[in-house]
Write an enzyme that holds these catalytic residues in place. Structure first.
Site, PDB file in Angstrom:
ATOM      1  N   LYS A  13       0.792  -1.200  -0.120  1.00  0.00           N
ATOM      2  CA  LYS A  13       0.129  -0.094  -0.104  1.00  0.00           C
ATOM      3  C   LYS A  13       0.909   1.291  -0.082  1.00  0.00           C
ATOM      4  CE  LYS A  13      -2.233  -0.887   3.866  1.00  0.00           C
ATOM      5  NZ  LYS A  13      -1.468  -2.037   4.275  1.00  0.00           N
ATOM      6  N   ARG A  88      -9.630   0.634   8.718  1.00  0.00           N
ATOM      7  CA  ARG A  88      -8.977  -0.828   9.163  1.00  0.00           C
ATOM      8  C   ARG A  88     -10.228  -1.569   9.850  1.00  0.00           C
ATOM      9  NH1 ARG A  88      -3.519   0.193   8.696  1.00  0.00           N
ATOM     10  NH2 ARG A  88      -2.211  -1.149   9.829  1.00  0.00           N
ATOM     11  N   ARG A 127      11.473  -6.679   5.167  1.00  0.00           N
ATOM     12  CA  ARG A 127      11.378  -5.012   5.055  1.00  0.00           C
ATOM     13  C   ARG A 127      12.433  -4.493   5.795  1.00  0.00           C
ATOM     14  NH1 ARG A 127       5.781  -2.249   4.942  1.00  0.00           N
ATOM     15  NH2 ARG A 127       5.709  -2.570   7.172  1.00  0.00           N
ATOM     16  N   ARG A 163      11.383  -1.825  11.020  1.00  0.00           N
ATOM     17  CA  ARG A 163      10.406  -1.257  11.700  1.00  0.00           C
ATOM     18  C   ARG A 163      10.069  -2.132  13.116  1.00  0.00           C
ATOM     19  NH1 ARG A 163       5.080   0.471   8.391  1.00  0.00           N
ATOM     20  NH2 ARG A 163       4.137  -0.765  10.041  1.00  0.00           N
ATOM     21  N   ARG A 174      -0.461  -8.757  13.512  1.00  0.00           N
ATOM     22  CA  ARG A 174      -0.983  -7.809  12.520  1.00  0.00           C
ATOM     23  C   ARG A 174      -1.587  -8.543  11.558  1.00  0.00           C
ATOM     24  NH1 ARG A 174       4.277  -5.003  10.653  1.00  0.00           N
ATOM     25  NH2 ARG A 174       2.705  -3.504   9.474  1.00  0.00           N
TER      26      ARG A 174
END
Ligand code: AMP
Length: 217
Positions: A13, A88, A127, A163, A174
């Site tokens: 996204k 969300r 990531r 992160r 998540r």
């Protein structure tokens, strides 16, 4: 252009929003980015949101909604916006609908970036982010080889950081939260006639072209 980019964490996204910003000249509004900024500035809102974020849970709706209301009232959002990571859950989607009705600016489309859970997990664990400019890399696919590493974005010798919520245990949470709370939005927006599904298991440019076709048809 007023669109929502819907998709699990790791579906692309953020990356696709940035390409949309460049092509269509409307701002990206990422609740995740706004919250991370509040955390790094240690504002009252940031301090309150941090625990939920670190645990991979959703920050409470009232906090997120007041942030969105404030952001959508800024002048640059008049010409349109790309909502990234918001809404969300169903309550947020309903609140957004009410807010946009008040503003007289309904959504044009909701783009679902569709991706297999296994691929998502790998994207998130791999990531890494350039500490200098925030550009996103992946150790499995895009991190430039060799050391010291240079960032293609800022040209600096980069320090690639992870992160805190991209740790494996938090990622599992998540993805669980996405399945339970965010996935019902697929049906919600399907019923509203706004949903367009894009296969996100392809390279960045291919996915972007598919999004462009979806928003322009
Ligand atoms: P993201 O960068 O979109 O993956 O968001 C990072 C974290 O910020 C999420 O795991 C949540 O804790 C929080 N967050 C972002 N957007 C929302 C939202 N719309 N509602 C509640 N929490 C959010």
């Amino acid at each position: 252009m007023r669109i929502v980019l819907l998709g699990a964490p790791g579906s692309g996204k953020g990356t696709q929003s940035q390409l949309l910003v460049r092509s269509y000249g409307v701002p990206q509004i990422s609740t995740g980015d706004l919250l991370r900024e509040a955390v790094s500035k240690a504002t009252a809102l940031g301090l309150e949101a941090k625990a939920a974020m670190d645990a991979g849970k959703l920050v409470d709706d009232a906090t997120v909604l007041s942030m969105i209301r404030e952001r959508l009232a800024k002048p640059d959002a008049v010409k349109g916006f790309i909502l990234d990571g918001f809404p969300r859950n169903i309550a947020q989607a309903q609140a957004l609908e009410r807010l946009l009705l008040e503003l007289g600016t309904p959504l044009d489309a909701v783009i679902l970036l569709s991706l297999d859970l296994g691929v998502l997990f790998k994207r998130l664990t791999g990531r890494r982010i350039c500490e200098g400019c925030g550009r996103v890399y992946n150790i499995y696919t895009t991190t430039p080889p060799g050391a010291p590493l240079h960032c293609d974005g800022c040209g600096e010798t980069a320090r690639f950081i992870q992160r805190p919520d991209d740790r494996e245990d938090v990622i599992a949470k998540r993805l669980e939260v996405f399945e339970a709370q965010t996935k019902p939005l697929v049906q919600y927006y399907q019923d509203a006639g706004l949903l367009r599904v894009v296969d996100a298991d392809a390279d960045v440019d291919t996915v972007f072209r598919a999004i462009q076709r979806a928003v322009e048809t």
